[in-house]
Design an enzyme around this catalytic site. Structure first.
Site, mmCIF file in Angstrom:
data_model
loop_
_atom_site.group_PDB
_atom_site.id
_atom_site.type_symbol
_atom_site.label_atom_id
_atom_site.label_comp_id
_atom_site.label_asym_id
_atom_site.label_seq_id
_atom_site.Cartn_x
_atom_site.Cartn_y
_atom_site.Cartn_z
ATOM 1 N N PRO A 117 6.749 0.932 6.038
ATOM 2 C CG PRO A 117 7.713 -1.168 6.002
ATOM 3 C CD PRO A 117 6.626 -0.373 5.412
ATOM 4 C CD GLU A 118 7.558 7.084 7.423
ATOM 5 O OE1 GLU A 118 8.317 8.008 7.733
ATOM 6 O OE2 GLU A 118 6.324 7.172 7.492
ATOM 7 C CE LYS A 155 11.375 5.913 3.538
ATOM 8 N NZ LYS A 155 10.320 6.549 2.726
ATOM 9 N NE ARG A 206 2.679 9.265 -0.032
ATOM 10 C CZ ARG A 206 3.654 8.541 0.534
ATOM 11 N NH1 ARG A 206 4.885 8.704 0.173
ATOM 12 N NH2 ARG A 206 3.354 7.658 1.462
#
Length: 315
Positions: free
Chosen positions: A2-3, A60, A300
Site C-alpha cells: 500500500p502506497e 500511508k 529498491r
DNA sequence: GTTCCCCTGCGG
DNA sequence: CCGCAGGGGAAC
C-alpha cells in the site's frame, strides 16, 4: 503494497462500512503487529463497546477515530490490507487457538486452506488465512486485517496521542494535501540526494512508495538517480505535476493490485494495468520504444526509460 | 550513505 | 536453490 492510493482507497471504502458500528470485540494472534505487546491480550477489552466515528489517513497511515476519543492507527506496510465482511464467521478448523489465547470477547479462527479442500471462493476472497487482527461488530460484521508478511503495525493511541505520534515520525506533508505545493516540494529537494530516494522518504513527502515514485519520474521524464539539488525549476514543476497526476490516477483506479492488495470489499484495483514502467523491465517504453531498464536506488528496484529519463542534459 | 533485518510466498 | 516483493527502522 500500500502506497497513498491504496490507503486512500481503503479509507474511502471503510468510511462507507465501518463508521458508526459498535464494536463487540477484537482479536489478534500475531504479536508482531503491536508495538505495545500488551495489546495482544487486551485489544478486545479495550475496544469493546467503542465505535469508529471517522476514518482518515496521513501518508500511508490509516487513522480510525474512536468515539472514546482514542485513535486506532494502522500501517499496512508491504502485504497488509483491510477487508470488511458481513458473511458469517467461517467454520472452525483444527487450528483452534489454545485456551490461553482465547480472548474474552470474539475470535477469528485461522482457516486451513491447504490440502485438496482448499478454502471456498469466499474464504480465499477475504484472505482469512492471513488475518492477523480483527474487529467484530455487534451486528456480526467484521473488519479484518490480512497481512502475509506480518510487517503491518497497529497502534492504539490515547486521546491527544496523535500529535506526538506523528511528530516522532516527522512525516512531510501528505502528497495529496493542498499543503504539498510545488514550492514545498522544491524546498524539500534542497537535500542533495537521488530524486527517487527523496520521493520515497516519508519525511520529505508522505505517501509515495516504489510504484508511484517510478511512475511519476517516468511521467516527468526525470532519471531516478538525478541529484535533487541539480533539478531546475521547470523539472521540479514537472515532477510535482506528475506526482499529483499519477496519484490521482492511482486513486481513481482503486490502487494497484499486483499480488496481495485488495479493496476492503475484496475487489481489485486496476492501476497495475495503467503503469508505464514499474516491473516492466525489458518491455518497450510507451513513448519511445526503448527497453525499460531496472536499477537499484535506495535499496529498491527502480524502473525507468534510459532514453526518456536521462541523467545528462544533452539533447 | 549502506547493509541488514523484520516475514512469507512465489516464480525461475 | 536463489532472488524478489506496494515499507521502514536500526545499526554500521
Amino acid at each position: 503494497m500500500p502506497e497513498l492510493p491504496e490507503v486512500e482507497t481503503t479509507v474511502r471504502n471503510l468510511r462507507k462500512s465501518i463508521v458508526g458500528r459498535r464494536i463487540k470485540g477484537a482479536f489478534s494472534d500475531t504479536p508482531q503487529i503491536f508495538e505495545d505487546k500488551r495489546l495482544l491480550r487486551t485489544i478486545g477489552s479495550e475496544l469493546k463497546g467503542d465505535s469508529i466515528t471517522s476514518v482518515d489517513r496521513h501518508g500511508k497511515y490509516l487513522i480510525f477515530n474512536l468515539k472514546s476519543s482514542r485513535i486506532l492507527l494502522a500501517h499496512m506496510k508491504m502485504t497488509g490490507h483491510f477487508l470488511f465482511v458481513t458473511t458469517p464467521r467461517p467454520k472452525l478448523t483444527k487450528s483452534k487457538p489454545t485456551e490461553s489465547q482465547i480472548p474474552p470477547v470474539s475470535i477469528v479462527y485461522t482457516i486451513d486452506t491447504g490440502g485438496a479442500n482448499a478454502g471456498t471462493v469466499n474464504e480465499r476472497e477475504v484472505g482469512e488465512r492471513f488475518v492477523r487482527f480483527s474487529i467484530e461488530f455487534f451486528d456480526g460484521a467484521r473488519l479484518l486485517f490480512s497481512d502475509v508478511r506480518k510487517f503491518g503495525r497497529i497502534w492504539l493511541l490515547d486521546n491527544g496521542g496523535r500529535a506526538e505520534f506523528f511528530a516522532k515520525r516527522k512525516l512531510g506533508h501528505d502528497a495529496m494535501s493542498p499543503k504539498c505545493t510545488e514550492k514545498y516540494l522544491a524546498s524539500q529537494l534542497k537535500r542533495n540526494r537521488a530524486i527517487k530516494s527523496l520521493l520515497l522518504d516519508q519525511t520529505c513527502i508522505a505517501g509515495i512508495g516504489n510504484i508511484y515514485a517510478d511512475e511519476s519520474l517516468w511521467q516527468a521524464k526525470i532519471h531516478p538517480m538525478r541529484k535533487s539539488s541539480s533539478l531546475k525549476e521547470a523539472e521540479i514543476r514537472s515532477i510535482w505535476a506528475a506526482i499529483r497526476a499519477i496519484l490521482k490516477k492511482g486513486i481513481r483506479a482503486g490502487g494497484t493490485s499486483i499480488r496481495d492488495y485488495r479493496k476492503p470489499d475484496g475487489s481489485l484495483g486496476y492501476f497495475q494495468t495503467l503503469r508505464a514502467v514499474y516491473q516492466k523491465t525489458g518491455e518497450p517504453c510507451r513513448r519511445c520504444g526503448t527497453k525499460i531498464k531496472r536499477i537499484v536506488v535506495a535499496q529498491r528496484s527502480t524502473h525507468f526509460c534510459p532514453k526518456c529519463q536521462r541523467l545528462t542534459i544533452n539533447k
